[in-house]
Design a protein around this motif. Structure first.
Motif, mmCIF file in Angstrom:
data_model
loop_
_atom_site.group_PDB
_atom_site.id
_atom_site.type_symbol
_atom_site.label_atom_id
_atom_site.label_comp_id
_atom_site.label_asym_id
_atom_site.label_seq_id
_atom_site.Cartn_x
_atom_site.Cartn_y
_atom_site.Cartn_z
ATOM 1 N N THR A 227 0.839 -1.195 0.000
ATOM 2 C CA THR A 227 0.000 0.000 0.000
ATOM 3 C C THR A 227 0.877 1.249 0.000
ATOM 4 O OG1 THR A 227 -1.547 -1.226 1.348
ATOM 5 C CG2 THR A 227 -1.930 1.129 1.155
ATOM 6 N N THR A 228 1.893 1.230 0.845
ATOM 7 C CA THR A 228 2.754 2.405 0.954
ATOM 8 C C THR A 228 3.440 2.692 -0.373
ATOM 9 O OG1 THR A 228 3.129 1.769 3.236
ATOM 10 C CG2 THR A 228 4.560 3.467 2.333
ATOM 11 N N LEU A 229 3.913 1.640 -1.020
ATOM 12 C CA LEU A 229 4.566 1.859 -2.315
ATOM 13 C C LEU A 229 3.595 2.523 -3.283
ATOM 14 C CD1 LEU A 229 6.987 1.377 -4.240
ATOM 15 C CD2 LEU A 229 5.809 -0.683 -4.979
ATOM 16 N N PHE A 230 2.385 2.013 -3.289
ATOM 17 C CA PHE A 230 1.373 2.583 -4.182
ATOM 18 C C PHE A 230 1.078 4.034 -3.802
ATOM 19 C CE2 PHE A 230 -3.138 3.248 -5.312
ATOM 20 C CZ PHE A 230 -3.009 3.109 -6.676
ATOM 21 N N VAL A 231 0.914 4.266 -2.510
ATOM 22 C CA VAL A 231 0.600 5.619 -2.049
ATOM 23 C C VAL A 231 1.740 6.578 -2.391
ATOM 24 C CG1 VAL A 231 0.253 7.038 0.000
ATOM 25 C CG2 VAL A 231 -0.965 4.894 -0.238
ATOM 26 N N VAL A 232 2.976 6.118 -2.148
ATOM 27 C CA VAL A 232 4.126 6.986 -2.439
ATOM 28 C C VAL A 232 4.142 7.326 -3.925
ATOM 29 C CG1 VAL A 232 6.638 7.011 -2.595
ATOM 30 C CG2 VAL A 232 5.532 6.258 -0.495
ATOM 31 N N THR A 233 3.952 6.305 -4.751
ATOM 32 C CA THR A 233 3.990 6.534 -6.200
ATOM 33 C C THR A 233 2.905 7.509 -6.620
ATOM 34 O OG1 THR A 233 4.666 4.240 -6.364
ATOM 35 C CG2 THR A 233 4.057 5.339 -8.398
ATOM 36 N N ILE A 234 1.679 7.211 -6.183
ATOM 37 C CA ILE A 234 0.548 8.046 -6.588
ATOM 38 C C ILE A 234 0.709 9.472 -6.080
ATOM 39 C CG2 ILE A 234 -1.890 8.424 -6.038
ATOM 40 C CD1 ILE A 234 -1.699 6.497 -8.189
ATOM 41 N N THR A 235 1.101 9.587 -4.813
ATOM 42 C CA THR A 235 1.224 10.923 -4.230
ATOM 43 C C THR A 235 2.341 11.704 -4.915
ATOM 44 O OG1 THR A 235 0.609 9.866 -2.171
ATOM 45 C CG2 THR A 235 1.259 12.153 -2.056
ATOM 46 N N ALA A 236 3.447 11.021 -5.188
ATOM 47 C CA ALA A 236 4.553 11.713 -5.858
ATOM 48 C C ALA A 236 4.086 12.251 -7.200
ATOM 49 C CB ALA A 236 5.728 10.754 -6.039
ATOM 50 N N ILE A 237 3.362 11.435 -7.947
ATOM 51 C CA ILE A 237 2.918 11.886 -9.264
ATOM 52 C C ILE A 237 1.904 13.019 -9.120
ATOM 53 C CG2 ILE A 237 1.642 11.195 -11.314
ATOM 54 C CD1 ILE A 237 2.997 8.499 -11.116
ATOM 55 N N ARG A 238 0.995 12.854 -8.160
ATOM 56 C CA ARG A 238 0.008 13.916 -7.955
ATOM 57 C C ARG A 238 0.685 15.229 -7.569
ATOM 58 N NH1 ARG A 238 -5.555 12.495 -6.625
ATOM 59 N NH2 ARG A 238 -5.590 14.140 -5.087
ATOM 60 N N CYS A 239 1.735 15.123 -6.748
ATOM 61 C CA CYS A 239 2.436 16.345 -6.334
ATOM 62 C C CYS A 239 3.198 16.955 -7.505
ATOM 63 C CB CYS A 239 3.402 16.038 -5.195
ATOM 64 S SG CYS A 239 2.568 15.719 -3.647
ATOM 65 N N LEU A 240 3.851 16.087 -8.264
ATOM 66 C CA LEU A 240 4.601 16.606 -9.415
ATOM 67 C C LEU A 240 3.664 17.313 -10.385
ATOM 68 C CD1 LEU A 240 7.099 13.762 -10.343
ATOM 69 C CD2 LEU A 240 7.657 16.106 -9.765
ATOM 70 N N ARG A 241 2.427 16.849 -10.435
ATOM 71 C CA ARG A 241 1.485 17.388 -11.403
ATOM 72 C C ARG A 241 0.790 18.639 -10.913
ATOM 73 N NH1 ARG A 241 -2.086 12.507 -13.286
ATOM 74 N NH2 ARG A 241 -3.276 13.491 -11.640
ATOM 75 N N VAL A 242 1.234 19.182 -9.794
ATOM 76 C CA VAL A 242 0.530 20.353 -9.233
ATOM 77 C C VAL A 242 0.392 21.422 -10.313
ATOM 78 C CG1 VAL A 242 2.712 21.242 -8.326
ATOM 79 C CG2 VAL A 242 0.556 22.139 -7.480
ATOM 80 N N PHE A 243 -0.831 21.869 -10.499
ATOM 81 C CA PHE A 243 -1.087 22.849 -11.551
ATOM 82 C C PHE A 243 -2.293 23.716 -11.215
ATOM 83 C CE2 PHE A 243 -3.555 24.018 -15.326
ATOM 84 C CZ PHE A 243 -2.645 24.817 -15.968
ATOM 85 N N ASP A 244 -3.419 23.063 -10.912
ATOM 86 C CA ASP A 244 -4.666 23.837 -10.862
ATOM 87 C C ASP A 244 -4.681 24.876 -9.754
ATOM 88 O OD1 ASP A 244 -4.541 21.465 -9.548
ATOM 89 O OD2 ASP A 244 -6.389 20.657 -10.393
ATOM 90 N N THR A 245 -4.085 24.551 -8.583
ATOM 91 C CA THR A 245 -4.079 25.572 -7.536
ATOM 92 C C THR A 245 -3.248 26.766 -7.984
ATOM 93 O OG1 THR A 245 -2.376 24.221 -6.525
ATOM 94 C CG2 THR A 245 -4.538 24.191 -5.498
ATOM 95 N N VAL A 246 -2.115 26.481 -8.634
ATOM 96 C CA VAL A 246 -1.267 27.574 -9.102
ATOM 97 C C VAL A 246 -2.011 28.404 -10.149
ATOM 98 C CG1 VAL A 246 0.857 28.115 -10.324
ATOM 99 C CG2 VAL A 246 0.833 26.310 -8.620
#
Lengths: 307, 422, 379
Positions: A227-246
């Motif tokens: 689960t952690t591996l999945f969460v880390v992967t997903i969260t990392a990608i979601r963070c890298l993709r930060v756009f809409d708030t900016v």
């Protein structure tokens, strides 16, 4: 039982069949492979090819400029700020949302009642439209009329210009990012926790794991590994993709203090029309994502798969 | 897109039932426009009245673009991929890109017909808003210039005279300082410096400066006018107690009655009227005068651009453009938005906007500033928007008081210079 | 030294009473099975003994020490779980070492890498390794020490689970249906091994099972539980041959005991029109239940008349499913194979009954004493 000759159909099929079977295999997998190429690999290759050109939207032709775009990236203040900000954003939001999310998931899962309610509450930000929620954040973080500053004023804290000051803007966006990712992480971890057999906790207790921390170290953390591996992967990608708030709150400002990779990419491509340059930024973005994934699978994958 | 198309088609179908003979041999014009939030109702009304006056020409609007940037991007993409509209409304500062791509049709021959442009209300300054590269790239449709919005309640509390609002920056900054001193989370002023270089150019033009040299080979904004503009921005922070708010935050504060003075485009009037709370008494004034002689203001807004290369369709397209930019079209547009008409006949004529301006004083300052309005400068080459961002980033350093006006201007000059075409 | 004393344990989940004042005494070194159908409360009782659940009232003593308020980790007991509960991320050796590491090393010493620096860690680690090795060899899993649980067969996992319980030499073992996930053959051999291990270690053991064969073959004593109560506690022979209640008699024994509705009469027991040569200490006309185990029957020239409905061949024996002529009630008889030649479905047979083995129960299912009569059954 009387002895019977071996049935004929057990014999290997004639070679003619084997050939046509291979052909059928190719034929059957062709649509998937074709769409894989057309929808995923093709565009990526096209993007990389574009990043070596100076193509601008609407311009008649394009020239092959080799690494020109990449050379320019190295001197582009905005891009470098965006790269730094994005990595900082990942470095802040990913661990905090995972740590806090795990803690909340443990607390909610440990509690007996209202589990579904908490799950729904924490998941709310994930299903809400971020651009719409950004408006709410804008109000909350408003320097003069925002509730956050009014609340802080009760404790004698001077008003902070959350989204307008270059000192605070990235931290504010990180906080919003944390809020945005937390629910997702909580729900994923809660799913992971329910999959841990309760007998293991009983066994740990019998084996002398007295403190919650000892049981966490012995059972929860290792079994949450996948689960952690999945969460880390997903969260990392979601963070890298930060756009809409900016895009919705700061437009990268002030003075690039909240500029991030995808926003620069968007601006270069869709506002400045520099498709080639924008493609180069995207290529860098993809490289960062790939690098992150490689590191994660290398380090974590080896240690967490028991099956 | 589909629903719009369908609705339009349905409307046309009904029109065809009513007047079958006229609808049969008509031309269908495809017209693209941006910012539906401001312009959708206006555009629908213009189309309806135009079609009534010109049976045989039908107007079809494909999906509008949300802003000027996406509007120009849509057209640039269609220029490559096909499907260009016959007419497109484009931001005034985006016309240059289109002209450099040789997309607009020069409107000069049409303007010369029917007694010449001046007689029809398109004066030389109006025409100048959409002249690029030696051609008439379009005809201005909606124009805007910067104005000052006041919350009179705060002005009164700070001891200001609502009937005698500042006409000079010194007075405005002093008033702002007094409003800021009221406390209770009240801010004095916000000058909309972020987002683009438009408001910076308002200061620069106010001193009589210009962005680039005449031949556009070198920057000109780092002369005495530019330095004065930067210092004025610095004084807004120091004397006017301006905080580095984002534009949205500033507008929200103004709506909530927590901001005394807001300076930005006149196009905000519509949304201001809709959004201000009960504690706000709104009034607009012209921009404070900096240099009574040389001082100018930038013009925002958009222009109708003819894109079709088909002579028969061009004829119909011109009719539509002339209607939209004519006195009737401009009346519809002005009353539906906060923009200023770009036709000299409309505002004074009682048949058009004469009564409107008498009854709606909020709209007046922008109109009165038209004589000193000049085009919003569009930078040459492909780095236009990046130059804009560079300028805004350096303005931010001044507003955040992280750099002196002189240092920020020097950096700005150096960085912009590198982005100009060589 | 005492084994385990369980005194008046009550437990309810909501309105459901799961345990109704259960008391049991185990001698030091005794092997006791808690047997009963699912839902009888046996697992709950085991978990209360373990300290994984708390009782509403009552007390537990283990090895002479009251542990009622102690948590599981402090009760000095080991448990084998139904699904083994091995740590999937640890090797067999690490799994075996967990109970020792958790008790012998401080949290600081348990830290990976850093812990090695703490004084005394190395010596303790060596000792732990030696004990793990010893336990593994006793269970013949020494060659599996580097594997992970997922790489083991069911039987091997079961051994590792046993080893994890054995390695610490606790004062009591608790086993929760440890064999239920094994195939039949492995189950039989492991049964014996557990008994041998128990004999060698001499540790008081509570063994929960729903399988009466396990309970009967392994235990010193069996506690038959139903509905949250211990119905009977005794040696396997006692509970089988002298069940205190009809429910116990019905639960133990396969095929199930035959039960016949009879009524007390002055001259014996009435089964339909037939009078059985049994005398009950009950008023005439009292309705009673007669229990006859399948092995109490034999084919004979005379006896209870029955019609054969079905025959099951078991090798050495044969199960005869039939219907009594007297009252049409179904019966099962276990007959030696040798005596059944020529039996066919539909045949009428006479079943002689060993009346001394007959069990009589009153209307509430309580056991009644009876005395066999001299005469045989007669029409």
């Amino acid at each position: 039982m009387p002895e019977a000759p071996l049935p004929r159909f057990a014999a290997p099929p004639p070679a003619r069949f084997a050939l046509s079977e291979a052909a059928a295999a190719w034929l059957l997998s062709a649509p998937a492979m074709l769409s894989l190429f057309l929808l995923l690999l093709g565009p990526s290759l096209a993007l990389i090819a574009l990043s070596f050109t100076d193509w601008e939207l609407g311009a008649g032709g394009l020239t092959w400029i080799g690494l020109g775009n990449y050379a320019e990236l190295l001197e582009d203040r905005t891009f470098l700020a965006a790269l730094r900000n994005t990595l900082l954003y990942v470095a802040l939001v990913m661990p905090s949302s995972i740590g806090l999310g795990l803690l909340i998931a443990l607390l909610v899962e440990g509690g007996k009642r209202l589990r579904a309610t908490f799950r729904a509450i924490y998941f709310l930000p994930v299903v809400s439209l971020l651009v719409a929620m950004a408006t709410a954040w804008q109000y909350l973080l408003h320097p003069t009329i925002g509730p956050v500053n009014r609340l802080l004023a009760l404790f004698g804290v001077a008003p902070i210009n959350w989204l307008g000051s270059s000192d605070w803007v990235l931290l504010s966006l990180c906080a919003i990012g944390l809020w945005e990712n937390l629910g997702y992480v909580v729900v994923l971890f809660m799913a992971g926790l329910t999959a841990i057999p309760s007998e293991l906790y009983a066994a740990a207790e019998m084996d002398g794991a007295r403190s919650p921390w000892a049981r966490f170290r012995l059972v929860t953390w290792p079994l949450l590994g996948p689960t952690t591996l999945f969460v880390v992967t997903i969260t990392a990608i979601r963070c890298l993709r930060v756009f809409d708030t900016v895009a919705a709150l700061t437009d990268g400002g002030p003075n690039n203090a909240s500029e991030v990779l995808l926003h620069v990419m968007y601006k270069e491509g869709f506002t400045y029309f520099r498709i080639g340059y924008s493609a180069a930024i995207t290529a860098v973005f993809l490289a960062v994502v790939l690098a992150l994934m490689l590191i994660q699978t290398r380090i974590l994958d080896r240690r967490i798969h028991y099956a | 897109m589909l629903s719009t198309t369908r609705r339009t088609t349905l409307g046309l179908g009904l029109a065809a039932l009513a007047r079958p003979a006229l609808a049969q041999s008509g031309v269908e014009l495809v017209v693209h426009y941006p910012m539906p939030a401001f312009f959708k109702d206006v555009m629908e009304k213009v189309a309806t009245e135009f079609q009534e006056a010109n049976p045989g020409i039908r107007i079809r609007y494909p999906a509008p673009s949300p802003n000027y940037e996406e509007g120009v991007q849509t057209v640039l993409r269609q220029a490559v991929a096909g499907g260009l509209p016959d007419v497109s409304f484009q931001g005034l500062n985006r016309l240059r890109v289109l002209t450099e791509r040789r997309l607009p049709v020069d409107l000069t021959p049409w303007l010369e017909k029917d007694g010449g442009p001046d007689a029809r209300g398109w004066s030389a300054p109006v025409r100048g808003l959409a002249r690029f590269g030696g051609i008439q790239a379009g005809l201005a449709f909606a124009a805007s210039n910067p104005v000052v919005y006041y919350n009179l309640n705060l002005v009164r509390r700070a001891g200001g005279d609502p009937d005698n609002l500042p006409t000079k920056w010194d007075d405005l900054l002093a008033l702002s300082g007094r409003i800021a001193a009221l406390g209770e989370g009240i801010s004095g002023m916000h000058f909309r410096w972020a987002g683009d270089d438009w408001m910076f150019s308002a200061l620069l033009y106010g001193y009589g400066g210009r962005m680039l040299t005449e031949d556009e080979k070198d920057i000109a904004f780092n002369g005495p006018e530019g330095q004065a503009a930067m210092r004025l921005l610095d004084r807004m922070v120091k004397e006017g107690k301006m905080q580095p708010l984002t534009v949205d935050a500033a507008l929200q504060a103004f709506y909530a009655g927590k901001l005394g003075i807001f300076s930005g485009t006149t196009a905000y009037i519509g949304s201001m009227l809709r959004s201000i709370g009960p504690g706000v008494e709104l009034r607009t004034t012209k921009m404070p005068v900096i240099d009574a002689e040389k001082g100018r203001l930038p013009t925002g807004g958009n222009a109708a651009v003819m894109l079709t290369k088909d002579p028969a369709r061009q004829e119909a397209a011109w009719k539509f453009i002339a209607f939209a930019a004519g006195p009737r079209g401009q009346s519809i547009m002005t009353q539906g938005t906060g923009y200023v008409p770009s036709n000299t006949l409309a505002p004074t004529d009682e048949r058009y906007l004469g009564a409107f301006y008498r009854e709606n004083p909020l709209f007046r300052p922008a109109m009165e500033q038209l004589p000193i309005s000049q085009p919003w400068y569009a930078f040459p080459g492909t780095n236009g928007v990046r130059i804009t961002d560079t300028i805004v980033n350096n303005l931010a350093r001044v507003v955040e008081q992280r750099a002196t006006p002189e240092a920020a201007l020097a950096d700005m000059a150096q960085e912009v210079k590198r982005l100009l075409p060589r | 030294m005492a084994g385990i004393a369980i005194e008046g344990i009550r437990k309810s989940f909501g309105a459901t009473q799961v345990l109704k004042a259960v008391s049991l005494q185990l001698r030091q070194g005794e092997f006791l099975s808690l047997v009963g159908p699912s839902g009888c409360g046996k697992t709950t009782l085991l978990r209360i003994i373990a300290g994984l659940k708390t009782a509403d009232s009552g007390a537990i003593h283990i090895a002479g020490r009251e542990v009622t308020r102690l948590r599981a980790a402090d009760r000095d007991i080991a448990m084998v779980f139904q699904n083994y509960a091995l740590y999937p991320h640890l090797t067999v050796a690490e799994n075996l070492a967990v109970p020792l590491v958790m008790r012998a090393l401080t949290p600081w010493q348990r830290l990976p890498l850093l812990g090695r620096l703490a004084p005394g860690t190395a010596a303790r680690r060596r000792e732990i390794a030696a004990r793990v090795q010893a336990a593994a060899e006793m269970l013949r899993i020494g060659h599996l020490l580097d594997r992970r649980p997922v790489q083991l067969s069911g039987g091997q996992r079961q051994r590792v689970a046993l080893g994890r319980a054995l390695v610490r030499q606790p004062s009591a073992f608790l086993m929760d249906e440890p064999l239920s996930n094994l195939d039949a053959e492995l189950r039989a051999s492991t049964r014996r091994e557990i008994v041998e291990l128990h004999r060698a270690a001499g540790v008081t053991t509570v063994y929960v099972t729903h399988d009466q064969v396990e309970a009967m073959t392994m235990s010193d004593r069996v506690a038959v539980m139903m509905g949250g109560e211990v119905l009977q506690l005794g040696t396997p022979r006692e509970v089988y041959e002298e069940p205190a209640e009809l429910r116990v008699a019905a639960f133990l024994g396969s095929p199930r005991i035959n039960t016949l509705k009879v009524a007390a009469a002055p001259d014996g027991l009435r089964l339909g029109p037939v009078t059985l040569p049994l005398q009950a200490a009950a008023a005439p006309g009292t309705r009673l239940t007669l229990g006859l185990r399948p092995e109490a029957f034999a084919l004979a020239g005379e006896g209870l008349a029955a019609r054969v409905e079905h025959l099951e061949f078991l090798g050495a024996e044969l199960l005869l499913h039939g219907r009594l002529a007297a009252d049409e009630s179904p019966i099962i008889a276990r007959l030696p194979q040798a005596e059944t030649a020529g039996l066919a479905i539909g045949a009428q047979v006479a079943l002689a009954v060993e009346w001394r083995a007959a069990l009589l129960f009153d209307a509430e299912g309580k056991r009644l004493r009876l005395a066999p009569q001299r005469e045989a059954a007669h029409a």
